[in-house]
Write a protein that holds these residues in place. Structure first.
Motif, short mmCIF file in Angstrom:
data_model
loop_
_atom_site.label_atom_id
_atom_site.label_comp_id
_atom_site.label_asym_id
_atom_site.label_seq_id
_atom_site.Cartn_x
_atom_site.Cartn_y
_atom_site.Cartn_z
N THR A 1 28.38 0.43 27.52
CA THR A 1 29.67 0.62 26.84
C THR A 1 30.09 2.08 26.90
O THR A 1 31.24 2.40 27.22
N ALA B 1 35.66 -2.65 25.70
CA ALA B 1 34.51 -2.23 26.50
C ALA B 1 33.25 -2.99 26.08
O ALA B 1 32.38 -3.28 26.91
N MET B 2 33.14 -3.32 24.79
CA MET B 2 31.97 -4.05 24.33
C MET B 2 32.06 -5.54 24.63
O MET B 2 31.06 -6.21 24.82
#
Length: 338
Positions: free
Chosen positions: A71, A93-94
Motif C-alpha cells: 500500500t 490503494a488498500m
C-alpha cells in the motif's frame, strides 16, 4: 530524472519491515499532516508504523505488514507521478488488488513489488479513479462494452462512475450527447401534486443525476449543454419511440422499472451508443406484485456476448464507512441464519 522508488524488504513471520524512502518531501506528503495517513493505514491493516527520518518501520502480522508495504509503495508511486494522496486514495490503494498491469518497484524480494497503474476517467473538473476491484472491472466494462449493468447497494459508485465515463466519452468526441434517465417512482412516500411545468415536476426525481454531472462539468458549461440538449435528463417514460444513436445513455434506479419499461428502454439502443443500467435489487419501490425489470433483465441477458454485468457489495461502498455497516446489518436481517 525519475525519483528512485524505495525498496521494501521481504516480510517473514512477525518480523518488522523497514521501508526506506529516498525523497523526504514525498515522504512527508505520504504520511500526511500529523501522520494522519499513516494512522488511517494502521487502523485498517492492524499494524504499527513508526517514522524515523526517511524510514518507516512497520510491525504486525506478516500478511498485514506485507499488505501495508505494498500500500505504501503504491501511494508513494502516486506521489512520484505528481498526484495527491487523500483519504479516498489511501482507501483505494488498500482495496484494489496488487496484480494486473503494473509498474515494477525494485525490491529485495524474490520479485519486484507490483504497483498498479491507476485507471483514470478524465472530466472537465476532476480525475475520477475506481477505488475497489469491482469498480475497476465496472469501469473497464463501461469503456469497452455497449451494454453494461451495474447492480449493488447504495454508495458503491454505480451511477457516479457511469456518468463520469459518459462525460469523459463526450469530451473526447466518442459520443455526440449524454442521455440520463430515471423512472419517476416515489421511494415509499406519496409526494402528491407538484406545481410548475413538466421540468419542475420531474426535476426532484432527477436531482441525483444533476448532482453527479455538476461534479464533472463547470456550472456554465453544464447549463449550456442542457439548454442545447446535448445533455438530456428525462424520466424513463420519455424514452418511448426514440432511437438513441451516438449517445452514452444511463438508466439509474433501474430496479424500479417494470418488465415492459425495461424492454422498451433496452430496445432504444442505436448505433454508436453505449448504455449503462444501474440499480439495487434490494430497494424496489414498485407496487406489490410487480416484477422488477432489472431482475428480469439480469435473468434473461446474463451470458450474452457484449453485455457486461458488474456486481457490488457492502465492501465496495465508498461513501461514509458507516454506510457499509448499515448495509451489512440490513442484509443479515433479510437473511437470518437457518
Amino acid at each position: 530524472m525519475a525519483t528512485q522508488a524505495f525498496t521494501p524488504p521481504p516480510v517473514e513471520n512477525n518480523a518488522d519491515a523497514r521501508l526506506e524512502f529516498p525523497n523526504n518531501r514525498l515522504l512527508i506528503d505520504l504520511c500526511g499532516a500529523f501522520d494522519r495517513n499513516l494512522a488511517q493505514i494502521e487502523t485498517a491493516q492492524d499494524v504499527q508504523i513508526l517514522r524515523r527520518g526517511n524510514v518507516l518501520d512497520v510491525s504486525g502480522d506478516a500478511d498485514a505488514v506485507d499488505r501495508t508495504a505494498k500500500t505504501l509503495s503504491k501511494l508513494y508511486h502516486r506521489l512520484e507521478s505528481g498526484k495527491p494522496v487523500e483519504s479516498g486514495d489511501i482507501d483505494a490503494a488498500m482495496r484494489l488488488p496488487f496484480n494486473g498491469a503494473a509498474v515494477a518497484v525494485k525490491s529485495t524480494r524474490s520479485k519486484d513489488t507490483p504497483v498498479e497503474q491507476a485507471m483514470e476517467i478524465k472530466t472537465r473538473k476532476k480525475l475520477v479513479e475506481p477505488r475497489t476491484a469491482a469498480q475497476h472491472s465496472y469501469v473497464q466494462d463501461l469503456t469497452g462494452k455497449e451494454l453494461i449493468f451495474g447492480i449493488g447497494p447504495a454508495g458503491t459508485g454505480k451511477t457516479y462512475l457511469a456518468v463520469a465515463v459518459a462525460v469523459s466519452k463526450f469530451i473526447a468526441g466518442d459520443v455526440d450527447r449524454i442521455i440520463l434517465a430515471r423512472p419517476a417512482v416515489e421511494a415509499g412516500e406519496r409526494l402528491g401534486f407538484l406545481p410548475g411545468d413538466m421540468k419542475d415536476k420531474v426535476d426532484p426525481y432527477m436531482q441525483p443525476l444533476y448532482d453527479a454531472l455538476s461534479d464533472f462539468l463547470p456550472g456554465k458549461q453544464l447549463a449550456k449543454l442542457l439548454d442545447d440538449r446535448l445533455i438530456e435528463i428525462a424520466p424513463l417514460a420519455f424514452m418511448r419511440g426514440r432511437t438513441l444513436s451516438n449517445a452514452f445513455v444511463v438508466l439509474d434506479e433501474a430496479q424500479n422499472t417494470t418488465s415492459m419499461q425495461m424492454k422498451m428502454f433496452l430496445t432504444r439502443l442505436g448505433r454508436g451508443s453505449c448504455m449503462a443500467i444501474t440499480g439495487d435489487t434490494t430497494q424496489i419501490d414498485l407496487p406489490r406484485g410487480a416484477v422488477s425489470g432489472l431482475i428480469e433483465a439480469e435473468r434473461l441477458l446474463t451470458g450474452i456476448p457484449g453485455i457486461g454485468f458488474s456486481y457490488f457489495t457492502a465492501s465496495d461502498v465508498v461513501r461514509h464507512p458507516m454506510v457499509a455497516k448499515i448495509i451489512d446489518a440490513y442484509d443479515k436481517n433479510a437473511k437470518p441464519d437457518d
